[in-house]
Structure formats: C-alpha cells, structure tokens
Design an enzyme around this catalytic site. Structure first.
Site, PDB file in Angstrom:
ATOM      1  N   LYS A 198      68.427 -19.060   1.574  1.00 21.35           N
ATOM      2  CA  LYS A 198      69.281 -18.016   1.002  1.00 21.35           C
ATOM      3  C   LYS A 198      70.567 -17.883   1.814  1.00 21.35           C
ATOM      4  O   LYS A 198      70.521 -17.748   3.044  1.00 21.35           O
ATOM      5  CB  LYS A 198      68.565 -16.672   1.091  1.00 21.35           C
TER       6      LYS A 198
HETATM    7  C1  E4P Z   1      66.060 -10.570  -3.719  1.00 18.06           C
HETATM    8  O1  E4P Z   1      65.956 -11.701  -3.311  1.00 18.06           O
HETATM    9  C2  E4P Z   1      66.143  -9.384  -2.845  1.00 18.06           C
HETATM   10  O2  E4P Z   1      65.288  -9.593  -1.755  1.00 18.06           O
HETATM   11  C3  E4P Z   1      65.667  -8.124  -3.505  1.00 18.06           C
HETATM   12  O3  E4P Z   1      65.373  -8.282  -4.854  1.00 18.06           O
HETATM   13  C4  E4P Z   1      66.454  -6.895  -3.150  1.00 18.06           C
HETATM   14  O4  E4P Z   1      65.890  -5.819  -3.834  1.00 18.06           O
HETATM   15  P1  E4P Z   1      66.087  -4.294  -3.406  1.00 18.06           P
HETATM   16  O5  E4P Z   1      67.358  -3.818  -4.013  1.00 18.06           O
HETATM   17  O6  E4P Z   1      64.900  -3.599  -3.982  1.00 18.06           O
HETATM   18  O7  E4P Z   1      66.118  -4.251  -1.911  1.00 18.06           O
END
Ligand code: E4P
Length: 227
Positions: free
Chosen positions: A83
């Site tokens: 990522k």
């Molecule tokens: C995606 O890869 C993120 O880790 C995640 O969906 C973030 O979500 P949140 O807004 O609930 O922290």
C-alpha cells in the site's frame, strides 16, 4: 465482488476465513497499532492465514525510502500487496514498484481525480475511502460510482476496492456500483450474515422439528414404521 476484511486481528481473520468467503485482508498502520503486537509477526501471521491478497502499508513519507520499504513488504509473501498513499511521493514510489512487477494498492483515495492517477501508474488496486468521504459531508458512494464508470470507459485494469465501509448497505451499494473488492471491519462482515427473519425462521423450523420428534417418540413403534 471479492470480500476483504479490514483488520490486523488474526482471530477475526481466522473466524471469517472459516466461513469460506474471505478473499483477502487490508491493513493500515492504525489497524496494526490496535494489536499492540510485533508488526512483522502480525503481518506474517496474516499472510500465512489468508490465501488471497493481503495489503501491507508503507509508512515512509519520502519516495526513495517508501520504495525500499515497499520492496521489503513485497518480499514478505507472495500474496503481499504494497500500500502506498495518494501523494506525489506515493505515486513516485508506487510507479517504481509497479515497474519491478510488484502489486500495489493506492490508498487514501477520496476523489475520482486521484483514482485516475492511481490507474495511470498501473496500480493493481485503488482504495477510495467511502465512509470517510461521507464523514466530510460528501457522497462517498457517488465518488465510487464515478470511479467505476471512469475505469470502465477508459479500460483501466486497476481494481476498485471500496474501503472505509461502515455498514452492510455500503457493501450492497458497492457491489451495485461495480466495485471489484469491498473491504470492511469484522463487525460489518458479521452483520452481512444476519437477518431477523433468518433467526425467526430457524427458530420456528427447530421448534416444529422438535415437536415432531416428540410426537413420533410418543407413538407405538409400528405406527412409526408405517408413517
Ligand atoms: C482500507 O484499506 C482502510 O484500511 C480502511 O478501509 C479505512 O477505513 P476507516 O475509515 O474505517 O478507518
């Protein structure tokens, strides 16, 4: 649409994996921090538990260091996806990783314009954060629909991963929008299977079944055989 868990909690991953519907896992620094455990051990456990893609997030802000970190993360497992954040450095590092044949997930995406950039560097996955867009008093699902449409019209092969999903209807709407993947926390995943009419129906079936067994037990055995 593939279903991913958005967690670094191995027990949550094991539980959903037992259902046979888990295609991958997304993690981020916040989710890993919540485990209060050794980061490498957490990542390795997840990579081993899950057959599908596991996103591991870089934390270096500068492109060169992020690229080096990305190489290390990619080497942790065949199913590792690196990522990188939607920043100029993230794009630079991401593009180099793609050129090395590494699958990247461009994260922290909040607009169709950003999603175009992710596709242009050849990202394997783009992650628009639906719930966080909603939190900013905008329409996350509308952004997701636009991204899916743009990718379709332009023929981009980058997979759209609907992230930051907060409830089951987010998952349903992401599927309708044409998202390739939906990632969600454990509590949203467990809500997908729930419906009050399923519980009510099952209770009635079980009760009727038990009553029948009681009835049959009370009958003389020749009647049972003839029935
Ligand atoms: C995606 O890869 C993120 O880790 C995640 O969906 C973030 O979500 P949140 O807004 O609930 O922290």
């Amino acid at each position: 649409m593939r279903l991913f868990l958005d967690t670094a909690h191995i027990e949550e991953i094991r539980e959903i994996n037992r259902w046979g519907v888990l295609s991958g896992v997304t993690t981020n620094p916040t989710l890993v921090a919540k485990t209060h455990a050794d980061v490498e051990r957490v990542w390795k456990e997840i990579l081993t538990e899950v057959d599908g893609d596991v996103s591991l997030e870089t934390t270096e802000p500068e492109a060169d260091a992020m690229y080096e970190q990305g190489l290390t993360l990619a080497a942790m497992g065949e199913n590792a996806v690196v990522k990188v954040p939607m920043t100029p450095d993230g794009l630079r590092a991401g593009k180099r990783l793609v050129e090395d044949g590494i699958r990247i997930n461009v994260t922290l995406v909040f607009s169709p314009a950003q999603a175009i950039l992710a596709a242009e560097i050849g990202a394997y996955i783009v992650s628009p954060f639906i719930g966080r867009i909603d939190d900013a008093a905008a329409d996350g699902m509308h952004a997701l629909r636009q991204i899916c449409e743009i990718y379709d019209v332009q023929g981009y092969e980058t997979e759209v991963l609907a992230a930051s999903l907060r409830h089951p209807m987010h998952v349903v709407e992401a599927a309708l929008a044409g998202a390739d993947i939906a990632t969600m926390p454990y509590d949203v995943f467990t809500k997908l299977v729930k419906h009050p009419l399923t519980d009510k129906g099952l209770e009635a079936f079980n009760k009727d079944w038990e009553n029948l067994q009681g009835e049959l037990r009370g009958r003389p055995s020749d009647t049972q055989e003839g029935a």
